[in-house]
Design an enzyme around this catalytic site. Sequence first.
Site, PDB file in Angstrom:
ATOM      1  N   CYS A  54      -2.220   2.821   9.035  1.00  0.00           N
ATOM      2  CA  CYS A  54      -3.236   1.869   8.577  1.00  0.00           C
ATOM      3  C   CYS A  54      -4.451   1.863   9.506  1.00  0.00           C
ATOM      4  CB  CYS A  54      -2.674   0.450   8.545  1.00  0.00           C
ATOM      5  SG  CYS A  54      -1.274   0.218   7.478  1.00  0.00           S
ATOM      6  N   HIS A 104       0.870  -1.180   0.000  1.00  0.00           N
ATOM      7  CA  HIS A 104       0.000   0.000   0.000  1.00  0.00           C
ATOM      8  C   HIS A 104       0.907   1.231   0.000  1.00  0.00           C
ATOM      9  CE1 HIS A 104      -3.689  -2.048   2.060  1.00  0.00           C
ATOM     10  NE2 HIS A 104      -4.036  -1.740   0.825  1.00  0.00           N
TER      11      HIS A 104
HETATM   12  N1  ARG Z   1      -3.757  -7.191   6.477  1.00  0.00           N
HETATM   13  C1  ARG Z   1      -4.164  -5.978   5.845  1.00  0.00           C
HETATM   14  C2  ARG Z   1      -4.146  -6.142   4.343  1.00  0.00           C
HETATM   15  O1  ARG Z   1      -3.245  -6.792   3.865  1.00  0.00           O
HETATM   16  C3  ARG Z   1      -3.297  -4.841   6.276  1.00  0.00           C
HETATM   17  C4  ARG Z   1      -3.760  -3.508   5.761  1.00  0.00           C
HETATM   18  C5  ARG Z   1      -2.853  -2.375   6.132  1.00  0.00           C
HETATM   19  N2  ARG Z   1      -3.405  -1.153   5.779  1.00  0.00           N
HETATM   20  C6  ARG Z   1      -2.757  -0.144   5.195  1.00  0.00           C
HETATM   21  N3  ARG Z   1      -3.359   0.989   5.056  1.00  0.00           N
HETATM   22  N4  ARG Z   1      -1.539  -0.283   4.720  1.00  0.00           N
HETATM   23  O2  ARG Z   1      -4.986  -5.660   3.640  1.00  0.00           O
END
Ligand code: ARG
Length: 273
Positions: A261, A167
């Site tokens: 996150c 991300h």
């Molecule tokens: N386990 C989640 C996923 O893989 C983690 C999300 C983390 N969020 C972020 N904004 N980077 O989607």
Amino acid sequence: MTMDATSQRLLMCRPTYFAVDYAINPWMDPSAPVDAALAVRQWEQLRQTYLDLGHTVEEITPVPGLPDMVFAANGGTVIDGKAMAVQFRDPQRADEAPAYRAWFEAAGFEMYDPKHVNEGEGDVLLAGDHLLAGTGFRTAHAAHAQLQEVFGYPVVTMQLVDPRFYHLDTALTVLDERTVAYLPEAFSPGSQAVLRRLFPDAVHATMADAEVLGLNAVSDGRHVVLPAQATDLAAKLRDRGYETIGVDLSELRKAGGGPKCCTLRLRQGKASK
Ligand code: ARG
């Protein structure tokens, strides 16, 4: 340089049902132990940190069976009173989208629905007058055009190339209207060139900082809340005049998430940008 803190309105989701029972990014190992009670305490500490800084924290009710719902940044993109709902790449997270959508609607935001995979503020970050939008792993490139149309900010595509930084908010953090910090290697050569052009004074993070999710930080323009383990990055930020506040989110990191996150910025309008 003036370092004015802006008080923020934030949305968070208590990790009541947090677990790592599937793997949709390289950080997640369902066979490794996770201390769920510790995850809640660490999250509460993050929330208290925001309250101590004078921010407003709203909470969405967690839904059983959605262990990643704690990562509120992926619940939407909210700018100038408009909220764009999300569409997750992975079926394990799909049911979070309507839950967040219902929250935005009840809170009175003008709603827009995604036409493509779009993981919200995890991949969409407002930096001054540009909307930086990640792609490569989660949010589809086609979603970027819709973001520009809905929000009316020029969207700059950022091509992510390292699966650990899947991300945009794991590879880049917005410090204030003019400055960002990022890990150059997490981006394609062309995106690195764009970042140098847009942010010549950016802070460059090291791989060691990024590997503890140090870039998954939340800044109010003066205070930067970041993982405590990102000590080099914190020192660089202090050199620039920011106040750094380290938090330990060791348990949530096992799902690939850090402070940012867990935090969705609710931007009402220009005044609270
Ligand atoms: N386990 C989640 C996923 O893989 C983690 C999300 C983390 N969020 C972020 N904004 N980077 O989607």
